[in-house]
Write an enzyme that holds these catalytic residues in place. Structure first.
Site, mmCIF file in Angstrom:
data_model
loop_
_atom_site.group_PDB
_atom_site.id
_atom_site.type_symbol
_atom_site.label_atom_id
_atom_site.label_comp_id
_atom_site.label_asym_id
_atom_site.label_seq_id
_atom_site.Cartn_x
_atom_site.Cartn_y
_atom_site.Cartn_z
ATOM 1 N N PHE A 137 0.857 -1.191 0.000
ATOM 2 C CA PHE A 137 0.000 0.000 0.000
ATOM 3 C C PHE A 137 0.888 1.235 0.000
ATOM 4 C CE2 PHE A 137 -2.145 3.214 2.736
ATOM 5 C CZ PHE A 137 -3.428 3.261 2.221
ATOM 6 N N LEU A 139 1.145 5.035 0.248
ATOM 7 C CA LEU A 139 0.576 6.351 0.552
ATOM 8 C C LEU A 139 1.703 7.344 0.900
ATOM 9 C CD1 LEU A 139 -1.963 8.114 1.052
ATOM 10 C CD2 LEU A 139 -1.943 7.328 3.429
ATOM 11 N N GLN A 288 6.747 -6.027 46.648
ATOM 12 C CA GLN A 288 5.589 -5.179 46.311
ATOM 13 C C GLN A 288 5.786 -4.415 45.002
ATOM 14 O OE1 GLN A 288 4.586 -2.746 49.684
ATOM 15 N NE2 GLN A 288 3.999 -4.497 50.923
ATOM 16 N N GLU A 372 0.814 4.180 10.481
ATOM 17 C CA GLU A 372 -0.664 4.277 10.558
ATOM 18 C C GLU A 372 -1.088 5.483 11.384
ATOM 19 O OE1 GLU A 372 -2.837 2.158 9.185
ATOM 20 O OE2 GLU A 372 -1.760 0.273 8.865
HETATM 21 P P1 TGC Z 1 -8.883 16.152 6.632
HETATM 22 O O1 TGC Z 1 -9.237 17.498 6.076
HETATM 23 O O2 TGC Z 1 -9.115 15.860 8.080
HETATM 24 O O3 TGC Z 1 -9.613 15.015 5.777
HETATM 25 C C1 TGC Z 1 -9.454 14.931 4.356
HETATM 26 C C2 TGC Z 1 -10.513 14.003 3.810
HETATM 27 O O4 TGC Z 1 -10.373 12.705 4.363
HETATM 28 C C3 TGC Z 1 -11.561 12.361 5.129
HETATM 29 N N1 TGC Z 1 -11.089 11.617 6.301
HETATM 30 C C4 TGC Z 1 -11.301 10.307 6.463
HETATM 31 N N2 TGC Z 1 -11.995 9.423 5.738
HETATM 32 C C5 TGC Z 1 -12.033 8.149 6.158
HETATM 33 N N3 TGC Z 1 -11.375 7.737 7.261
HETATM 34 C C6 TGC Z 1 -10.646 8.597 8.023
HETATM 35 N N4 TGC Z 1 -9.972 8.164 9.094
HETATM 36 C C7 TGC Z 1 -10.612 9.963 7.648
HETATM 37 N N5 TGC Z 1 -10.005 11.063 8.142
HETATM 38 C C8 TGC Z 1 -10.307 12.068 7.303
HETATM 39 C C9 TGC Z 1 -12.207 13.666 5.445
HETATM 40 O O5 TGC Z 1 -13.586 13.522 5.656
HETATM 41 C C10 TGC Z 1 -11.923 14.445 4.179
HETATM 42 O O6 TGC Z 1 -12.779 13.958 3.134
HETATM 43 P P2 TGC Z 1 -13.151 14.878 1.842
HETATM 44 O O7 TGC Z 1 -14.052 14.013 1.027
HETATM 45 O O8 TGC Z 1 -13.814 16.096 2.422
HETATM 46 O O9 TGC Z 1 -11.868 15.207 1.144
HETATM 47 O O10 TGC Z 1 -7.396 15.905 6.194
HETATM 48 P P3 TGC Z 1 -6.066 16.405 6.769
HETATM 49 O O11 TGC Z 1 -5.141 16.596 5.620
HETATM 50 O O12 TGC Z 1 -6.230 17.531 7.739
HETATM 51 O O13 TGC Z 1 -5.696 15.041 7.502
HETATM 52 C C11 TGC Z 1 -4.923 14.966 8.554
HETATM 53 C C12 TGC Z 1 -4.906 13.554 9.131
HETATM 54 C C13 TGC Z 1 -4.053 13.641 10.369
HETATM 55 C C14 TGC Z 1 -6.304 13.125 9.539
HETATM 56 C C15 TGC Z 1 -4.430 12.475 8.187
HETATM 57 O O14 TGC Z 1 -3.745 12.982 7.150
HETATM 58 C C16 TGC Z 1 -3.693 11.358 8.878
HETATM 59 O O15 TGC Z 1 -4.313 10.444 9.412
HETATM 60 N N6 TGC Z 1 -2.311 11.347 8.877
HETATM 61 C C17 TGC Z 1 -1.535 10.214 9.295
HETATM 62 C C18 TGC Z 1 -1.022 9.516 8.056
HETATM 63 C C19 TGC Z 1 -1.032 8.029 8.174
HETATM 64 O O16 TGC Z 1 -1.654 7.441 9.031
HETATM 65 N N7 TGC Z 1 -0.333 7.399 7.257
HETATM 66 C C20 TGC Z 1 -0.314 5.961 7.242
HETATM 67 C C21 TGC Z 1 0.370 5.443 5.999
HETATM 68 S S1 TGC Z 1 0.094 3.735 5.729
HETATM 69 C C22 TGC Z 1 0.932 2.956 6.927
HETATM 70 O O17 TGC Z 1 1.530 3.499 7.800
HETATM 71 C C23 TGC Z 1 0.885 1.497 6.838
HETATM 72 S S2 TGC Z 1 1.829 0.655 8.005
HETATM 73 C C24 TGC Z 1 1.135 -0.843 7.774
HETATM 74 C C25 TGC Z 1 1.791 -1.943 8.492
HETATM 75 O O18 TGC Z 1 2.943 -2.300 8.176
HETATM 76 O O19 TGC Z 1 1.083 -2.554 9.384
HETATM 77 P P1 FAD Z 2 6.636 12.924 9.939
HETATM 78 O O1 FAD Z 2 5.275 13.136 9.388
HETATM 79 O O2 FAD Z 2 7.760 13.676 9.315
HETATM 80 O O3 FAD Z 2 6.587 13.229 11.497
HETATM 81 C C1 FAD Z 2 7.769 13.453 12.272
HETATM 82 C C2 FAD Z 2 7.329 13.890 13.664
HETATM 83 O O4 FAD Z 2 6.603 15.119 13.581
HETATM 84 C C3 FAD Z 2 6.391 12.880 14.340
HETATM 85 O O5 FAD Z 2 6.704 12.826 15.725
HETATM 86 C C4 FAD Z 2 5.022 13.497 14.149
HETATM 87 O O6 FAD Z 2 4.100 13.113 15.164
HETATM 88 C C5 FAD Z 2 5.355 14.983 14.219
HETATM 89 N N1 FAD Z 2 4.358 15.804 13.536
HETATM 90 C C6 FAD Z 2 4.055 15.829 12.211
HETATM 91 N N2 FAD Z 2 3.056 16.702 11.978
HETATM 92 C C7 FAD Z 2 2.709 17.233 13.170
HETATM 93 C C8 FAD Z 2 1.731 18.167 13.606
HETATM 94 N N3 FAD Z 2 0.891 18.737 12.738
HETATM 95 N N4 FAD Z 2 1.682 18.482 14.919
HETATM 96 C C9 FAD Z 2 2.500 17.885 15.819
HETATM 97 N N5 FAD Z 2 3.451 16.980 15.474
HETATM 98 C C10 FAD Z 2 3.537 16.661 14.176
HETATM 99 N N6 FAD Z 2 3.394 4.123 4.810
HETATM 100 C C11 FAD Z 2 2.666 3.637 3.767
HETATM 101 O O7 FAD Z 2 2.071 4.394 2.999
HETATM 102 N N7 FAD Z 2 2.567 2.288 3.574
HETATM 103 C C12 FAD Z 2 3.181 1.385 4.370
HETATM 104 O O8 FAD Z 2 3.045 0.164 4.160
HETATM 105 C C13 FAD Z 2 3.981 1.866 5.450
HETATM 106 N N8 FAD Z 2 4.689 0.994 6.224
HETATM 107 C C14 FAD Z 2 5.565 1.491 7.162
HETATM 108 C C15 FAD Z 2 6.440 0.612 7.809
HETATM 109 C C16 FAD Z 2 7.371 1.100 8.714
HETATM 110 C C17 FAD Z 2 8.328 0.157 9.384
HETATM 111 C C18 FAD Z 2 7.407 2.491 9.022
HETATM 112 C C19 FAD Z 2 8.379 3.040 10.019
HETATM 113 C C20 FAD Z 2 6.553 3.357 8.372
HETATM 114 C C21 FAD Z 2 5.633 2.878 7.425
HETATM 115 N N9 FAD Z 2 4.822 3.748 6.684
HETATM 116 C C22 FAD Z 2 4.051 3.276 5.646
HETATM 117 C C23 FAD Z 2 4.950 5.199 6.857
HETATM 118 C C24 FAD Z 2 4.300 5.736 8.124
HETATM 119 O O9 FAD Z 2 2.903 5.771 8.006
HETATM 120 C C25 FAD Z 2 4.884 7.113 8.399
HETATM 121 O O10 FAD Z 2 6.222 6.903 8.843
HETATM 122 C C26 FAD Z 2 4.087 7.892 9.423
HETATM 123 O O11 FAD Z 2 2.817 8.228 8.936
HETATM 124 C C27 FAD Z 2 4.828 9.170 9.868
HETATM 125 O O12 FAD Z 2 5.309 9.880 8.781
HETATM 126 P P2 FAD Z 2 6.861 10.355 8.745
HETATM 127 O O13 FAD Z 2 7.707 9.181 9.075
HETATM 128 O O14 FAD Z 2 7.086 11.052 7.465
HETATM 129 O O15 FAD Z 2 6.995 11.364 9.958
#
Ligand code: TGC
Ligand code: FAD
Length: 393
Positions: A137, A139, A288, A372
């Site tokens: 995936f 993103l 304890q 995530e």
């Molecule tokens: P915001 O303006 O809040 O929302 C934009 C649009 O997205 C909709 N939305 C959602 N829809 C479904 N589920 C959710 N949880 C949603 N949260 C927001 C929202 O309604 C809106 O829709 P539309 O149609 O109006 O455009 O967007 P923002 O840019 O302010 O978002 C900020 C934030 C923090 C919510 C979001 O960007 C976020 O969650 N950031 C964290 C990024 C993240 O989690 N990345 C993960 C990458 S994948 C990964 O890490 C896989 S690891 C897998 C593994 O190995 O197990």
């Molecule tokens: P950054 O976004 O640069 O954040 C750095 C620091 O700044 C963090 O402490 C964060 O909390 C802080 N920060 C950022 N914005 C703010 C704010 N507005 N206010 C306060 N603090 C803030 N992604 C995928 O798409 N697919 C995958 O399969 C996937 N697998 C992963 C596997 C591993 C092992 C790892 C480590 C990551 C993976 N990721 C994947 C990416 C992961 O989702 C990102 O690392 C994560 O979302 C954080 O992004 P970043 O590392 O760029 O940190």
């Protein structure tokens, strides 16, 4: 040395009474799978930074992939509590193993089922379910992690195909993946999802080395250099950031259960060790301060279990909000990390060796608390929910 084969779930509040017979059987079957296929090997895989590719087919044949995906497409057709229990058991084995399954189920099969065409569902889902193919995936980008909405990967409409350019970073499974669900912006800056296949020209997935965490899971990049993506590979039924974020809800929910598995494994090891290890002529469990640590672990695990069970019911009813899922992911991963540290301390010097699982779990959880959505990002999602004010815009 810890022996996870005689592991029993923590069940202080008789939560098993809330589970159906089928759910308990599913949990037992995954526990057996972990005891046979993962626990005996995991410390070596972790030390050697090795992802055992054959585990993918084994997970597939055990029914680990796509538990909530319709049986029509090879999925398990199960409820969300069953999905959660599968993740709990897998992550007790190792977070990297759970990662492989999370990505395949929640981040690849889910979007294909929820946003894909009938043709895409028939083509990919049965093979993903059986483990014949592995997915990833895409993103996160080098400059857009917490803020995926800023992504710059581009998808241009060229008439009979799309042209994909850009790169993704930190992608679980990517170096071994057969397909990638990739999110990129079209000419109108709207985020779209496409399915990229590994042999498409201009596509590569180099491995990321040097990870001190999730060492049994593969991580890599995705690089797209003028990749021609057939029109039929666009996920037609969703666009905007809500597409990928909807998948994250499903995966974050699974992680909140998975973290309980890690916490249980660490608690189990700490309890056994403290009853066996003697200092000052007494088992250290009689002190304890050790009892305080164990009592707090049990309390936090029990709270996390109740949180997940209720969230699972809300998911089944279609009533779980993203903020509720953020609360569970944030709380439970933090809880597991704290328990891993405390359990490590209870083991004294022995706790730093690979004879016990705590150090591996701790190192893994540093990724889990970051991916995530980081711990702080989930706090800000909750802050938005409480106040109505987004800290991001
Ligand atoms: P915001 O303006 O809040 O929302 C934009 C649009 O997205 C909709 N939305 C959602 N829809 C479904 N589920 C959710 N949880 C949603 N949260 C927001 C929202 O309604 C809106 O829709 P539309 O149609 O109006 O455009 O967007 P923002 O840019 O302010 O978002 C900020 C934030 C923090 C919510 C979001 O960007 C976020 O969650 N950031 C964290 C990024 C993240 O989690 N990345 C993960 C990458 S994948 C990964 O890490 C896989 S690891 C897998 C593994 O190995 O197990
Ligand atoms: P950054 O976004 O640069 O954040 C750095 C620091 O700044 C963090 O402490 C964060 O909390 C802080 N920060 C950022 N914005 C703010 C704010 N507005 N206010 C306060 N603090 C803030 N992604 C995928 O798409 N697919 C995958 O399969 C996937 N697998 C992963 C596997 C591993 C092992 C790892 C480590 C990551 C993976 N990721 C994947 C990416 C992961 O989702 C990102 O690392 C994560 O979302 C954080 O992004 P970043 O590392 O760029 O940190």
């Amino acid at each position: 040395m810890s022996n996870s084969n005689n592991f029993k779930s923590v069940d202080f509040y008789l939560i098993d009474e809330l589970l159906s017979e089928e759910q308990k059987l599913i949990r037992e079957s995954i526990r057996d799978f972990v005891n046979i296929e993962i626990s005996p090997n995991i410390e070596n895989w972790f030390e050697e930074n090795h992802f055992p590719l054959d585990i993918v087919k084994k997970m597939g044949s055990t029914g680990i992939f796509g538990p909530t995906v319709s049986q029509k497409y090879g999925g398990g057709g199960l409820d969300n509590i069953s999905y959660g229990l599968i993740m709990q058991e897998l992550e007790r084995g190792d977070s990297g193993m759970r990662s492989t399954a999370s990505v395949q189920s929640a981040l690849v099969m889910f979007p294909i089922e929820a946003y894909g065409s009938e043709e895409q569902k028939n083509k990919y889902l049965p093979k993903l379910a059986s483990g014949e193919i592995l997915g990833c995936f895409g993103l996160t980008e080098p400059d857009f992690g917490s803020n995926p909405g800023g992504m710059i990967s581009k998808l241009e409409d060229k008439g009979d195909h799309y042209l994909l350019n850009g790169s993704k970073m930190w992608i679980s499974n990517s170096p071994a993946a057969d397909i990638a669900v990739v999110w990129a912006k079209d000419e109108n800056k709207r985020i779209k999802g496409v399915i990229v296949e590994k042999d498409m020209e201009g596509f590569s997935a180099p491995k990321t080395d040097g990870k001190l965490s999730l060492r049994s899971s593969l991580t890599g990049e995705l690089v797209f250099d003028n990749v021609k993506v057939p029109k039929g590979n666009l996920l037609p039924n969703k666009d905007g950031l809500g597409g990928p974020l909807g998948c994250l809800d499903k995966a974050r929910y699974g992680i909140s259960w998975g973290a309980i598995g890690v916490a249980m494994d660490c608690y189990d090891a700490a309890k056994k060790y403290s009853l066996e290890r003697k200092q000052f002529d007494k088992p250290i469990a009689s002190f304890q301060l050790i009892q305080k640590k164990l009592a707090e672990m049990l309390t936090e695990i029990t709270k996390a279990q109740l949180l997940c069970w209720r969230l699972g019911k809300l998911m089944d009813d279609g009533n779980a909000s993203s903020a509720q899922i953020s609360l569970a992911k944030r709380n439970n991963v933090d809880m597991a990390l704290k328990i891993a540290r405390e359990a490590r301390q209870i083991h004294g010097g022995m706790g730093i060796t690979s004879d016990y699982p705590m150090m591996r779990h701790m190192m893994n959880l540093e990724s889990v608390i970051t991916y995530e959505g980081t711990h702080d990002i989930h706090l800000l999602i909750l802050g938005h929910e409480i106040t109505g004010i987004s800290a991001f815009s």
